[in-house]
Design a protein around this motif. Structure first.
Motif, PDB file in Angstrom:
ATOM      1  N   ALA A   1       0.827  -1.333   0.094  1.00 34.86           N
ATOM      2  CA  ALA A   1      -0.136   0.035   0.014  1.00 34.86           C
ATOM      3  C   ALA A   1       0.762   1.157  -0.016  1.00 34.86           C
ATOM      4  N   LEU A   2       1.925   1.251   0.667  1.00 29.23           N
ATOM      5  CA  LEU A   2       2.862   2.223   0.763  1.00 29.23           C
ATOM      6  C   LEU A   2       3.533   2.810  -0.736  1.00 29.23           C
ATOM      7  N   ILE A   3       4.016   1.343  -1.178  1.00 23.08           N
ATOM      8  CA  ILE A   3       4.238   1.672  -2.643  1.00 23.08           C
ATOM      9  C   ILE A   3       3.488   2.490  -3.574  1.00 23.08           C
ATOM     10  N   ARG A   4       2.295   1.751  -3.547  1.00 25.13           N
ATOM     11  CA  ARG A   4       1.087   2.316  -4.355  1.00 25.13           C
ATOM     12  C   ARG A   4       0.937   3.603  -4.119  1.00 25.13           C
ATOM     13  N   ALA A   5       1.032   4.133  -2.804  1.00 23.80           N
ATOM     14  CA  ALA A   5       0.656   5.448  -2.701  1.00 23.80           C
ATOM     15  C   ALA A   5       1.646   6.452  -2.978  1.00 23.80           C
TER      16      ALA A   5
ATOM     17  N   ALA B   1       1.482   6.815  -6.919  1.00 24.82           N
ATOM     18  CA  ALA B   1       0.300   7.692  -7.341  1.00 24.82           C
ATOM     19  C   ALA B   1       0.538   8.991  -7.047  1.00 24.82           C
ATOM     20  N   GLU B   2       1.579   9.571  -6.015  1.00 23.30           N
ATOM     21  CA  GLU B   2       1.903  10.977  -5.974  1.00 23.30           C
ATOM     22  C   GLU B   2       2.362  11.519  -7.201  1.00 23.30           C
ATOM     23  N   PRO B   3       1.913  12.899  -7.422  1.00 24.63           N
ATOM     24  CA  PRO B   3       2.485  13.561  -8.474  1.00 24.63           C
ATOM     25  C   PRO B   3       4.004  13.681  -8.427  1.00 24.63           C
ATOM     26  N   LEU B   4       4.772  13.601  -9.512  1.00 21.68           N
ATOM     27  CA  LEU B   4       6.128  13.565  -9.304  1.00 21.68           C
ATOM     28  C   LEU B   4       6.838  15.110  -8.738  1.00 21.68           C
ATOM     29  N   ARG B   5       7.560  14.947  -7.959  1.00 20.90           N
ATOM     30  CA  ARG B   5       7.957  16.061  -7.390  1.00 20.90           C
ATOM     31  C   ARG B   5       9.590  16.128  -7.191  1.00 20.90           C
ATOM     32  N   PRO B   6      10.316  17.129  -7.078  1.00 19.12           N
ATOM     33  CA  PRO B   6      11.700  17.073  -7.032  1.00 19.12           C
ATOM     34  C   PRO B   6      11.934  16.438  -5.541  1.00 19.12           C
ATOM     35  N   TRP B   7      13.116  15.768  -5.257  1.00 21.76           N
ATOM     36  CA  TRP B   7      13.249  15.224  -4.279  1.00 21.76           C
ATOM     37  C   TRP B   7      13.283  16.169  -2.973  1.00 21.76           C
TER      38      TRP B   7
END
Length: 152
Positions: A28-32, A35-41
């Motif tokens: 579930a953590l990996i899927r979440a 699903a997050e929009p790509l953001r700079p680290w």
């Protein structure tokens, strides 16, 4: 053909891998995360910092937040602090926080556009006669502004 050192390394890796036990909610953590929009680290790291510590320095005890400051003399005007995401068309930004709060006179042309990364993009007209420009701030960054139509 695998030599003796390769066999020892393989056996050790298998032994260590057998000690790893996934968490029950790992998938579930990996899927979440996917699903997050790509953001700079570095934006992900900012999310871990409590919001109150996003300013360069803590406010002094008893400092009133977002209250109008009356200026004396000929240039009597009202300056308030407003998050970059909340500036309004017609507001005049009076200090550039990205350049050591140097004095500026930038009239906001339209409500800021806030990106998925939390950046507020502000179109402005420089009132000192320089051509129009675009500024971008962290959307939570407090800006000093002369509000259009008085302080609200």
């Amino acid at each position: 053909m695998i030599d003796r050192e390769g066999e020892l390394l393989r056996a050790e890796l298998i032994r260590v891998a057998d000690t790893v036990h996934p968490a029950f909610d790992g998938l579930a953590l990996i899927r979440a995360r996917i699903a997050e929009p790509l953001r700079p680290w570095w934006r992900r790291l900012l999310a871990l910092i409590p919001r109150t510590s996003r300013t360069a320095a803590p406010e002094a005890p008893g400092t009133a937040d977002r209250k109008a400051v009356s200026q004396k003399g000929i240039t009597a005007m009202t300056i308030i602090r407003r998050p970059a995401r909340d500036v309004r068309a017609g507001d005049i930004i009076t200090a550039d926080p990205d350049h050591n709060n140097r004095p500026v006179r930038w009239r906001v042309q339209a409500p800021p556009k806030v990106t998925a990364d939390g950046i507020a993009i502000v179109d402005f007209a420089d009132l000192t006669g320089v051509k129009p420009g675009v500024a971008w701030f962290d959307s939570h960054k407090e800006l000093s502004v002369e509000p259009t139509g008085g302080a609200r």
